[in-house]
Design an enzyme around this catalytic site. Structure first.
Site, PDB file in Angstrom:
ATOM      1  N   THR A  13       0.826  -1.217   0.000  1.00  0.00           N
ATOM      2  CA  THR A  13       0.000   0.000   0.000  1.00  0.00           C
ATOM      3  C   THR A  13       0.860   1.267   0.000  1.00  0.00           C
ATOM      4  OG1 THR A  13      -1.499  -1.268   1.363  1.00  0.00           O
ATOM      5  CG2 THR A  13      -1.918   1.074   1.233  1.00  0.00           C
ATOM      6  N   VAL A  14       1.832   1.328   0.916  1.00  0.00           N
ATOM      7  CA  VAL A  14       2.624   2.564   1.022  1.00  0.00           C
ATOM      8  C   VAL A  14       3.577   2.700  -0.177  1.00  0.00           C
ATOM      9  CG1 VAL A  14       4.301   3.841   2.430  1.00  0.00           C
ATOM     10  CG2 VAL A  14       2.445   2.562   3.538  1.00  0.00           C
ATOM     11  N   ARG A  49       2.764  -8.140  -8.823  1.00  0.00           N
ATOM     12  CA  ARG A  49       2.119  -6.966  -8.221  1.00  0.00           C
ATOM     13  C   ARG A  49       3.020  -5.731  -8.400  1.00  0.00           C
ATOM     14  NH1 ARG A  49       1.286  -6.528  -1.717  1.00  0.00           N
ATOM     15  NH2 ARG A  49       3.570  -6.589  -1.816  1.00  0.00           N
ATOM     16  N   LYS A 209       5.862   4.496  18.503  1.00  0.00           N
ATOM     17  CA  LYS A 209       5.898   5.880  18.000  1.00  0.00           C
ATOM     18  C   LYS A 209       6.236   6.853  19.126  1.00  0.00           C
ATOM     19  CE  LYS A 209       2.456   4.568  14.518  1.00  0.00           C
ATOM     20  NZ  LYS A 209       1.025   4.427  14.264  1.00  0.00           N
ATOM     21  N   GLY A 306      -2.406   5.071   5.607  1.00  0.00           N
ATOM     22  CA  GLY A 306      -2.969   5.161   4.254  1.00  0.00           C
ATOM     23  C   GLY A 306      -1.867   5.353   3.238  1.00  0.00           C
TER      24      GLY A 306
HETATM   25  N1  HSE Z   1      -1.653   0.534  12.474  1.00  0.00           N
HETATM   26  C1  HSE Z   1      -1.402   1.937  12.563  1.00  0.00           C
HETATM   27  C2  HSE Z   1      -2.651   2.668  13.019  1.00  0.00           C
HETATM   28  C3  HSE Z   1      -0.962   2.573  11.264  1.00  0.00           C
HETATM   29  O1  HSE Z   1      -3.704   2.069  13.197  1.00  0.00           O
HETATM   30  O2  HSE Z   1      -2.550   3.871  13.212  1.00  0.00           O
HETATM   31  C4  HSE Z   1       0.464   2.381  10.972  1.00  0.00           C
HETATM   32  O3  HSE Z   1       1.260   2.857  11.983  1.00  0.00           O
END
Ligand code: HSE
Length: 439
Positions: A13-14, A49, A209, A306
């Site tokens: 996706t990314v 892909r 994070k 996303g």
């Molecule tokens: N799984 C993470 C979220 C996105 O739900 O924010 C990627 O870090």
């Protein structure tokens, strides 16, 4: 100037977003960078892909090491994820003198110090860059904010909604009055939550994070193993409702604070006053607040995941590398502080954290209960801020007692709650949720 040549490891996706954004905005990006940025090689186990995304514009291989071995490649983008093969490939790319861009928060939160040290020594001491804007809060440029925008400040705290899956679940629980398990099933059916959502719902992703933001805010090593991590799986729909009645929303916050004894680093469900903007961040959106002594409180909001929002962050890192003329020493330090100035600071155990609390306990509706409970809290020096007790429902002789407290040390609170739980009129465990005013 010669175009920056990029190899991409993993085009899901990314990765496809990176390709699309670079292609669509190439002209504008060249105006910003002063040189082109070309994805020349893509490695993915699913070569069909990968070819469907890049066509003939890049060489597609199924072996990531072929990208690392290509002397023409300047930058390797790692979008594989996890600590396993991704760690080996990142270290190999660094050893081969490539700059690295990654969205892999798990890898950096756990092995960041090793990876950054290897990057500093690469190319015979000239160094290579390891950039990771996409690793925290997707498209929100919070890493650049901590690394560059707020460098004048002594940062006091950082607090964020940095996991979209859990914020979506909490928003749905509040909106629809549903319980956690029901909303999780819906979120999985809608594709918001992964088939194995453990890292998200147990707070691990947010803690990865928060760990990175903590290192950058305070100039300390990356220390995920010292983070306190509590997810949302045990959160009751009734607590969301009571919090609302008291003027609060419950959010899964990643918090890191500088206090006199050291650094707090914690992820847990948190009551936030509804009047704060961040309390109104709903659905899968992310937001981060940073408090600096000069700037005051700042808030950054946007999509935390996303394809294109995350690609926006990856491409911005590529632009930063393209703007340097070769030497990593010309770049802003990746962890915001000069590597030699990173200082150890104790990450406080959760028992030493000072915060205020929401408490809910089921009590027998009988004389003296309130006095006994508040008496124990008073004895421990815990001051009450607000309290609700509704009358018992018809035919029931028990009810919920909800208390908001002022700040106290967590170990003191736990000791007092232990005593409260031994009262015969208190039925079962006391629910304790931390509260932050974020003022
Ligand atoms: N799984 C993470 C979220 C996105 O739900 O924010 C990627 O870090």
């Amino acid at each position: 100037m010669k175009a920056l040549k990029v190899g991409l490891l993993g085009i899901g996706t990314v990765g496809s977003g990176v390709f699309t954004v670079l292609t669509r905005n190439q002209e504008e990006i060249v105006r910003r960078t002063g040189r082109g940025i070309e994805i020349n090689m893509v490695a993915d186990l699913d070569t069909a892909r990968a070819s469907a995304v890049v066509g003939t514009s890049a060489q597609v291989v199924n072996d990531a090491r072929a990208v690392i071995a290509n002397p023409d490649i300047d930058v390797v983008i790692e979008l594989i994820g996890g600590y396993g093969i991704a760690k080996a490939l990142v270290l190999e790319a660094i050893a081969a003198g490539k700059h690295v861009v990654t969205a892999n928060k798990a890898l950096l939160a756990v092995h960041g110090d090793e990876i950054f040290a290897a990057a500093a020594k690469a190319r015979n001491g000239q160094g290579v860059m390891v950039l990771f804007e996409a690793a925290v809060a997707g498209g929100i440029p919070i890493i650049k904010t901590l690394r560059e925008g707020l460098t004048a400040n002594r940062i006091q705290w950082v607090a964020g909604i940095i996991n979209g899956t859990t914020n979506f679940i909490l928003s749905e629980m509040r909106d629809k009055g549903l319980d956690f398990a029901t909303v999780l099933k819906q979120a999985q059916a809608l594709g918001y939550a992964e088939a194995d959502p453990t890292f998200d719902i147990e707070g691990v992703d947010a803690a990865h994070k928060a760990t990175l933001m903590s290192a950058m805010a305070f100039g300390i090593p990356v220390q995920f193993d010292k983070a306190y991590v509590e997810g949302i799986t045990k959160l009751g729909a009734e607590d969301i409702k009571y919090a609302e009645q008291l003027g609060y929303r419950i959010k899964l916050l990643g918090i890191s604070k500088r206090v006199s004894a050291g650094i707090e680093l914690r992820v847990h469900p948190t009551l936030i006053p509804t009047k704060r903007l961040i309390a109104n961040v709903e659905g899968a959106m992310n937001a981060v607040m940073v408090q600096g002594d000069a700037v005051g409180t700042t808030l950054y909001y946007g999509k935390g995941a996303g394809s294109e929002p995350t690609a926006s962050a990856v491409v911005a890192d590529l632009v930063d590398i393209a703007r340097m003329s070769g030497h990593a020493s010309q770049a802003t330090p990746v962890l915001a502080f000069q590597p030699a100035s990173v200082q150890a600071a104790p990450i406080l155990p959760i028992g030493q954290v000072v915060t205020s609390y929401y408490l809910r306990m089921r009590v027998s509706d009988e004389a003296g209960v309130l006095a006994k409970v508040t008496g124990i809290l008073a004895e421990a020096g815990i001051s009450i801020d607000a309290l609700i007790q509704h009358e018992a429902k018809d035919g029931e002789n028990q009810t919920d007692l909800i208390i908001l407290t002022h700040d106290c040390v967590e170990a003191t609170m736990d000791k007092a709650l232990h005593k409260v739980e031994t009262l015969s009129s208190v039925l079962g465990r006391v629910v304790k949720i931390r509260k932050e005013e974020l003022a």
